[in-house]
Write an enzyme that holds these catalytic residues in place. Structure first.
Site, PDB file in Angstrom:
ATOM      1  N   THR A 238       0.720  -1.272  -0.087  1.00 24.90           N
ATOM      2  CA  THR A 238       0.044   0.049   0.110  1.00 24.90           C
ATOM      3  C   THR A 238       0.912   1.043   0.037  1.00 24.90           C
ATOM      4  O   THR A 238       1.906   1.139   0.389  1.00 24.90           O
ATOM      5  CB  THR A 238      -0.856   0.176   1.226  1.00 24.90           C
ATOM      6  OG1 THR A 238      -0.108   0.066   2.481  1.00 24.90           O
ATOM      7  CG2 THR A 238      -1.977  -1.138   1.284  1.00 24.90           C
ATOM      8  N   ASP A 239       0.233   2.305  -0.572  1.00 30.60           N
ATOM      9  CA  ASP A 239       0.853   3.618   0.141  1.00 30.60           C
ATOM     10  C   ASP A 239       0.373   3.729   1.391  1.00 30.60           C
ATOM     11  O   ASP A 239      -0.319   3.073   1.813  1.00 30.60           O
ATOM     12  CB  ASP A 239       0.206   4.766  -0.837  1.00 30.60           C
ATOM     13  CG  ASP A 239       0.866   6.191  -0.820  1.00 30.60           C
ATOM     14  OD1 ASP A 239       1.919   6.267  -0.109  1.00 30.60           O
ATOM     15  OD2 ASP A 239       0.683   6.802  -1.556  1.00 30.60           O
ATOM     16  N   TRP A 240       1.247   4.654   2.176  1.00 28.53           N
ATOM     17  CA  TRP A 240       1.147   4.585   3.543  1.00 28.53           C
ATOM     18  C   TRP A 240      -0.222   5.080   4.060  1.00 28.53           C
ATOM     19  O   TRP A 240      -0.665   6.282   3.968  1.00 28.53           O
ATOM     20  CB  TRP A 240       2.338   5.628   3.918  1.00 28.53           C
ATOM     21  CG  TRP A 240       3.395   4.822   4.484  1.00 28.53           C
ATOM     22  CD1 TRP A 240       4.473   4.856   5.768  1.00 28.53           C
ATOM     23  CD2 TRP A 240       4.281   3.790   3.490  1.00 28.53           C
ATOM     24  NE1 TRP A 240       5.365   4.165   5.599  1.00 28.53           N
ATOM     25  CE2 TRP A 240       5.333   3.522   4.454  1.00 28.53           C
ATOM     26  CE3 TRP A 240       4.076   3.334   2.366  1.00 28.53           C
ATOM     27  CZ2 TRP A 240       6.238   2.633   3.769  1.00 28.53           C
ATOM     28  CZ3 TRP A 240       5.109   2.564   1.970  1.00 28.53           C
ATOM     29  CH2 TRP A 240       6.206   2.024   2.728  1.00 28.53           C
ATOM     30  N   GLY A 241      -0.980   4.142   4.767  1.00 31.28           N
ATOM     31  CA  GLY A 241      -2.371   4.378   5.210  1.00 31.28           C
ATOM     32  C   GLY A 241      -3.299   4.287   4.114  1.00 31.28           C
ATOM     33  O   GLY A 241      -4.491   4.515   4.461  1.00 31.28           O
ATOM     34  N   ALA A 242      -2.843   3.437   2.898  1.00 32.12           N
ATOM     35  CA  ALA A 242      -4.024   3.420   1.940  1.00 32.12           C
ATOM     36  C   ALA A 242      -5.002   2.120   2.002  1.00 32.12           C
ATOM     37  O   ALA A 242      -5.738   2.016   1.433  1.00 32.12           O
ATOM     38  CB  ALA A 242      -3.552   3.055   0.558  1.00 32.12           C
TER      39      ALA A 242
END
Length: 819
Positions: A238-242
């Site tokens: 994931t992108d960070w927090g996605a």
């Protein structure tokens, strides 16, 4: 061993997974912390580090974050992607990638999180400095060579953000509505080229939704397209927090959630397996990929001596020079003479803006300014700042001082551009203009001295209402820590400019085809322009532009002599190789980018006027003739049939257009495509958008009926923000009294937790915008277990006017029940 290609790693990982408990496997679906993957001492699985850095390593120690708020170790800051792409130099990309990879090895980083590959749909996207181009062919080949360079050092690269992440506003929840033809031909094509050509170790999914489904749980995107069609066999993170629905993400092919959620989502994954909602085989596949990635670090040899920072700086200076684009040079004012009396004007000459703000922000090993570097060449040089480099507020006194210097100089060099607060990760631009102070400064200086050279520092196109008043314009983009030296080398003629625009500079924002639908509304962004973005639109609609795609001047001249093809017919299995002879007819050595565009003659469906299908950069001494060989394969001639849902190589005549830019065609050559494939009725009956005529302000017209036909389904309507839910943003709940109080406290706590009370204006604005548009579920993830989903759900129930339901969720949190 070379992840992900070596089957030995996969076999070892499978054997280790067979020995793991369900809880251990679930733990391996997310990060150990902000930058590390989990390890398991019992099975001797190492914990490896990944970190940001498309154009340099951003390795953090204490106080880790994903947006550049906290200090990182010093590392060479190379030009940003918008600059590097303008070099059109695949060999240079390999060299820069090798340097980035070597630094990763020195710092025990196993994966560098880059390059960013999102298409430049609109010049307003605040993060465009981190992306390569509006053209997928150029995008894919530039990225592939950068990836090859990084991975040649035994570390992994990460293609991001997959997919259709073309704006910053609402990026964590907005829904990109895109027809499949545009999706395949424009927004996925660059990723496809890079995946098939360079075999990246990892791919990072985007935050946004794509046609109604979050990219982090998009089975069609991650499994059907990326793995089954393209053959990707690495890990998807994931992108960070996605991460949205983590168990659903595991099933859809999302292997790794970053950063750690403090065990919240790991518990949900384990529970889903126990409840039968998630097949344990799906979980095992994800964990095998993650462990194989971790095992890839075991045999990487660290060199006896670290990477040479002086050599890397020299490479950064070369890259900055080769990425410069000479847009205008009336009367050959450039290159400058060392004996010229020069007025250097612009605060960026002393306080340069050489990179963008956000997760890609690198702490440079040194910074070379234009004032310092140009002063090594020119003996008679005066300087005036002209503007404040941070805010650039109107200041007539600074302009008057600069005008006085310019009036007494032979040549005035104005270094202007966009301060960081005008473009950054986290928010989009509001317009294409330079700050008023910069525009007024350029006009005043040019009036005082007609031999005015403008040098630009910006991450994306700007308008130039002063273009007729100045002699020369040199686009430097954001050229990295050695940008000052690279610019000076080009200004003095030590380096002959050879960059070409990788994006179109429009006359006005209203001319850009996506403007009518950017950045969207009602939680939705509709890509109604379809395949007609950038030069594909401007050349088809025959619209004037400020500077066309592929444009870039030189201090020498190139003659295109002739072109030969090794055969006249292109088929699925037989490419065509062109041999193009070019002569340097000037008096200086230089480099030229030979561009090949295809024009379909009599296609059964609408197609852009021309599309890039090949290019080569060649260096020639004065008077030298060289032959460039450019191979064109069938994949670059296909059209995606949204009716049949397949690629089609359409038979028929093709005109190849060969030139120095999309609007400077020097040679043409006719070929024929031989194919038995045909287009469906839907493909042949779907009309092109309505292009404007005359001086129409509206760039493009696409009716609901046409957009529905493009999509193959009714055009969706937007979403109400009520009732609130886990993916409601703080800004959305802030429309209520209670939500406004919660939003203000949450944003203040977010900024305070990042230590940003005294941050510079750009950083503060970036974090405020990102906090305002953060979905509620991300609060739980970033708090790593300190806030539960039940607490979020309790808050949502209160906001929706259901106090009893809120109490129920609060009791579940108190009793420790899983969400």
């Amino acid at each position: 061993m070379n992840y992900p290609l070596d089957p030995t790693l996969s076999a070892q990982a499978q054997a280790l997974v067979a020995q793991m408990t369900l809880a251990e496997k679930a733990d391996f679906c997310s990060g150990k912390d902000f930058w590390h993957l989990p390890g398991l001492e019992r099975l001797q699985i190492p914990s490896i580090m990944v970190t940001d850095g498309p154009h340099g390593l951003r390795k953090q120690g204490q106080g880790a974050d994903h947006l550049g708020a906290h200090r990182s170790i010093p590392a060479t800051c190379f030009p940003t992607a918008s600059a590097l792409a303008s070099s059109w130099d695949v060999v240079l990309m390999q060299e820069v990638g090798e340097a980035l990879g070597a630094t990763c090895v020195d710092e025990d980083v196993s994966v560098l999180l880059g390059p960013g590959m999102n298409i430049k749909r609109s010049p307003l996207c605040g993060r465009n400095f981190e992306y390569f181009s509006e053209d997928p062919f150029l995008n894919g080949h530039i990225a592939a060579n950068l990836v090859n360079g990084i991975q040649s050092q035994g570390v992994g690269a990460c293609l991001k953000h997959f997919a259709v992440n073309n704006q910053e506003l609402g990026r964590m929840y907005m829904d990109a509505i895109v027809d499949e033809r545009a999706l395949r031909e424009i927004y996925l094509r660059g990723f496809e080229i890079a995946v098939k050509t360079a075999k990246p170790w990892t791919v990072m999914c985007a935050y946004n939704r794509l046609n109604g489904v979050y990219c982090s749980e998009h089975d069609w995107l991650l499994n059907t397209v990326l793995r089954d069609e393209w053959g990707f066999d690495g890990a998807v993170m994931t992108d960070w927090g996605a991460a949205n629905n983590r168990p659903l993400g595991v099933r859809a092919g999302l292997d790794l959630e970053m950063p750690s959620s403090g065990g919240i989502n790991d518990a949900l994954v384990a529970q889903a397996v126990e409840d039968g909602a998630l097949d344990e085989a799906d979980l095992d596949r994800a964990v095998v990929r993650n462990i194989a990635l971790s095992l890839s670090s075991l045999n990487r040899q660290k060199p006896a001596t670290p990477a040479d920072s002086d050599a890397q700086h020299a490479l950064a200076r070369k890259a900055a020079a080769h990425s410069c684009v000479l847009l205008k040079n009336t009367n050959r004012v450039l290159p400058l003479s060392p004996r010229a009396r020069v007025a250097l004007i612009g605060a960026f000459a002393e306080s340069p803006r050489f990179q963008g703000a956000g997760s890609s922000q690198v702490r440079p090993t040194r910074v070379e300014t234009l004032r310092m570097a140009l002063g090594e060449y020119v003996t008679d040089m005066s300087y005036a700042p002209g503007y404040d480099p941070v805010a650039s507020r109107p200041d007539r006194a600074l302009i008057d001082e600069a005008v006085e210097l310019a009036r007494n100089a032979e040549i005035a060099v104005v270094y202007a551009g966009l301060p960081g607060i005008f473009e950054s990760e986290g928010f989009d631009r509001e317009h294409l203009e330079l700050p008023d102070q910069h525009t007024a400064l350029i006009k005043a200086v040019a009036e005082a001295n007609p031999q005015t050279v403008v040098v630009l520092a910006n991450g994306a196109p700007v308008t130039m209402p002063w273009i007729a008043q100045v002699s020369s314009v040199l686009e430097g983009y954001l050229g990295g820590q050695a940008s000052g030296g690279g610019l000076a080398d080009v200004l003095m003629g030590v380096e002959n400019p050879s960059g070409k625009l990788a994006e179109t500079f429009p006359m006005a924002l209203s001319d850009v085809p996506s403007t009518a639908w950017f950045p969207g509304e009602d939680r939705q962004m509709q890509y109604r322009e379809g395949v007609y973005i950038g030069y594909r639109y401007f050349d088809t609609a025959k619209r004037d532009v400020l500077f066309p795609f592929g444009h870039g001047l030189s201090y020498t001249e190139f003659d295109y002599l002739d072109v030969l093809a090794d055969n006249g017919s292109l088929t699925v299995d037989r490419p065509i190789t062109l041999s193009i002879r070019v002569r340097n007819s000037g008096t200086r050595a230089g480099a030229e980018v030979i561009q090949v565009y295809r024009h379909s003659v009599g296609s059964a469906t609408h197609q852009p006027e021309q599309q890039l299908c090949g290019f080569a950069k060649v260096s020639l001494n004065a008077g030298e003739i060289c032959t460039a060989h450019i191979t064109l394969d069938a994949e670059s001639f296909r059209v995606f049939d949204h009716g049949a849902k397949r690629w089609v190589l359409e038979a028929g005549p093709i005109q190849l257009r060969i030139g120095s830019s999309s609007r400077d065609i020097r040679l043409t050559h006719a070929i024929n495509v031989v194919s038995k494939q045909t287009l469906s009725d839907l493909a042949t009956t779907t009309n092109a958008p309505e292009f404007p005529t005359g001086d129409a302000v509206q760039a493009l017209r696409v009716s609901d009926e046409l957009f529905s036909k493009m999509l193959g389904r009714p055009a969706p309507t937007g979403e109400d923000i009520r009732p609130f839910h886990r993916n409601s943003s703080l800004a959305e709940i802030g429309t209520t009294w209670l939500g406004g109080k919660i939003k203000d406290r949450a944003v203040a706590a977010f900024l305070g937790g990042m230590g940003l009370q005294s941050a510079d204006p750009t950083t503060r604005k970036m974090f405020e915008e990102m906090a305002n548009h953060m979905p509620l579920r991300a609060i739980a993830l970033f708090q790593q277990g300190k806030v539960s989903y039940h607490q979020i759900d309790s808050l949502i129930a209160l906001l929706n006017g259901h106090p009893l339901k809120a109490l129920d969720f609060a009791m579940k949190h108190r009793n420790g029940k899983r969400a």
